[in-house]
Scaffold this motif. Structure first.
Motif, PDB file in Angstrom:
ATOM      1  N   UNK A  27      -0.155 -10.029   6.379  1.00  0.00           N
ATOM      2  CA  UNK A  27       0.866  -9.573   5.458  1.00  0.00           C
ATOM      3  C   UNK A  27       0.997  -7.939   6.258  1.00  0.00           C
ATOM      4  N   UNK A  28       2.495  -7.316   5.421  1.00  0.00           N
ATOM      5  CA  UNK A  28       2.333  -6.064   6.887  1.00  0.00           C
ATOM      6  C   UNK A  28       1.539  -4.708   5.402  1.00  0.00           C
ATOM      7  N   UNK A  29       1.069  -5.592   4.333  1.00  0.00           N
ATOM      8  CA  UNK A  29       0.169  -4.404   3.004  1.00  0.00           C
ATOM      9  C   UNK A  29      -0.810  -3.853   4.432  1.00  0.00           C
ATOM     10  N   UNK A  30      -1.245  -4.720   5.226  1.00  0.00           N
ATOM     11  CA  UNK A  30      -2.564  -3.713   6.159  1.00  0.00           C
ATOM     12  C   UNK A  30      -2.009  -2.318   6.969  1.00  0.00           C
ATOM     13  N   UNK A  31      -0.871  -2.498   6.892  1.00  0.00           N
ATOM     14  CA  UNK A  31       0.021  -1.012   7.033  1.00  0.00           C
ATOM     15  C   UNK A  31       0.107  -0.040   6.116  1.00  0.00           C
ATOM     16  N   UNK A  32       0.894  -0.689   5.488  1.00  0.00           N
ATOM     17  CA  UNK A  32       0.787   0.056   4.104  1.00  0.00           C
ATOM     18  C   UNK A  32      -0.450   0.779   3.843  1.00  0.00           C
ATOM     19  N   UNK A  33      -1.391   0.397   4.036  1.00  0.00           N
ATOM     20  CA  UNK A  33      -3.245   1.093   3.680  1.00  0.00           C
ATOM     21  C   UNK A  33      -3.556   1.617   4.318  1.00  0.00           C
ATOM     22  N   UNK A  34      -3.178   1.166   6.142  1.00  0.00           N
ATOM     23  CA  UNK A  34      -3.453   2.361   6.996  1.00  0.00           C
ATOM     24  C   UNK A  34      -2.973   3.394   6.925  1.00  0.00           C
ATOM     25  N   UNK A  35      -1.485   3.595   6.136  1.00  0.00           N
ATOM     26  CA  UNK A  35      -0.932   4.573   6.397  1.00  0.00           C
ATOM     27  C   UNK A  35      -1.006   5.103   4.921  1.00  0.00           C
ATOM     28  N   UNK A  36      -1.670   4.939   4.290  1.00  0.00           N
ATOM     29  CA  UNK A  36      -2.751   5.510   3.205  1.00  0.00           C
ATOM     30  C   UNK A  36      -3.772   6.323   3.436  1.00  0.00           C
ATOM     31  N   UNK A  37      -4.457   5.957   4.707  1.00  0.00           N
ATOM     32  CA  UNK A  37      -5.441   6.672   5.204  1.00  0.00           C
ATOM     33  C   UNK A  37      -5.163   8.333   5.488  1.00  0.00           C
ATOM     34  N   UNK A  38      -4.202   7.438   6.898  1.00  0.00           N
ATOM     35  CA  UNK A  38      -3.682   9.119   8.179  1.00  0.00           C
ATOM     36  C   UNK A  38      -2.414   9.479   7.853  1.00  0.00           C
ATOM     37  N   UNK A  39      -1.780   8.719   6.463  1.00  0.00           N
ATOM     38  CA  UNK A  39      -1.016  10.582   6.339  1.00  0.00           C
ATOM     39  C   UNK A  39      -0.655  10.085   4.889  1.00  0.00           C
ATOM     40  N   UNK A  40      -1.044  10.274   4.141  1.00  0.00           N
ATOM     41  CA  UNK A  40      -2.053  10.918   2.402  1.00  0.00           C
ATOM     42  C   UNK A  40      -0.615  11.233   1.341  1.00  0.00           C
ATOM     43  N   UNK A  41      -0.363  12.233   2.719  1.00  0.00           N
ATOM     44  CA  UNK A  41       0.709  12.807   1.824  1.00  0.00           C
ATOM     45  C   UNK A  41       2.226  12.444   1.763  1.00  0.00           C
TER      46      UNK A  41
END
Length: 122
Positions: A27-41
């Motif tokens: 699921x693309x949820x993995x990409x959302x979690x990644x963005x939460x780390x590298x782009x927290x703003x």
């Protein structure tokens, strides 16, 4: 398994993670979690989001993961919203996920644990 998968994010690392997980049947949820780390703003556990999921059969479902106000919200510091993104991602995974949850969050955990090169924006 999906032979061809595309995920578009504003960070190439997260797009690659999302595509790799989709090809494994995830699921693309993995990409959302990644963005939460590298782009927290702009994404992550402290915020909200919207998500559209289109199934292979053409069915489209939307998820409103925006913050919600506490029941006793009023003006001032106690009126902060309760983040909704993680619950929304979890709900989308429950509806459409095939891989175990930990497989989806594992790449973001690795990035957070081992570090990453930040860009000028961050």
């Amino acid at each position: 398994m999906v032979e061809h998968a595309v995920v578009a994010t504003d960070d190439g690392r997260c797009s690659r993670i999302g595509s790799r997980i989709l090809r494994k049947g995830g699921h693309a949820v993995a990409a959302a979690f990644c963005l939460g780390v590298v782009s927290p703003a702009s994404s992550g556990i402290g915020g909200g989001a919207f998500m559209l999921v289109r199934s292979a059969d053409g069915h489209v479902q939307g998820y409103d993961m925006r913050e919600t106000a506490p029941s006793n919200a009023s003006r001032g510091g106690l009126s902060v919203g309760v983040p909704g993104e993680i619950l929304g991602l979890y709900e989308a995974w429950k509806d459409y996920g095939r891989l175990p949850w930990y497989i989806l969050v594992k790449p973001a955990i690795a990035i957070a644990r081992y570090g990453y090169e930040i860009d000028r924006f961050l």
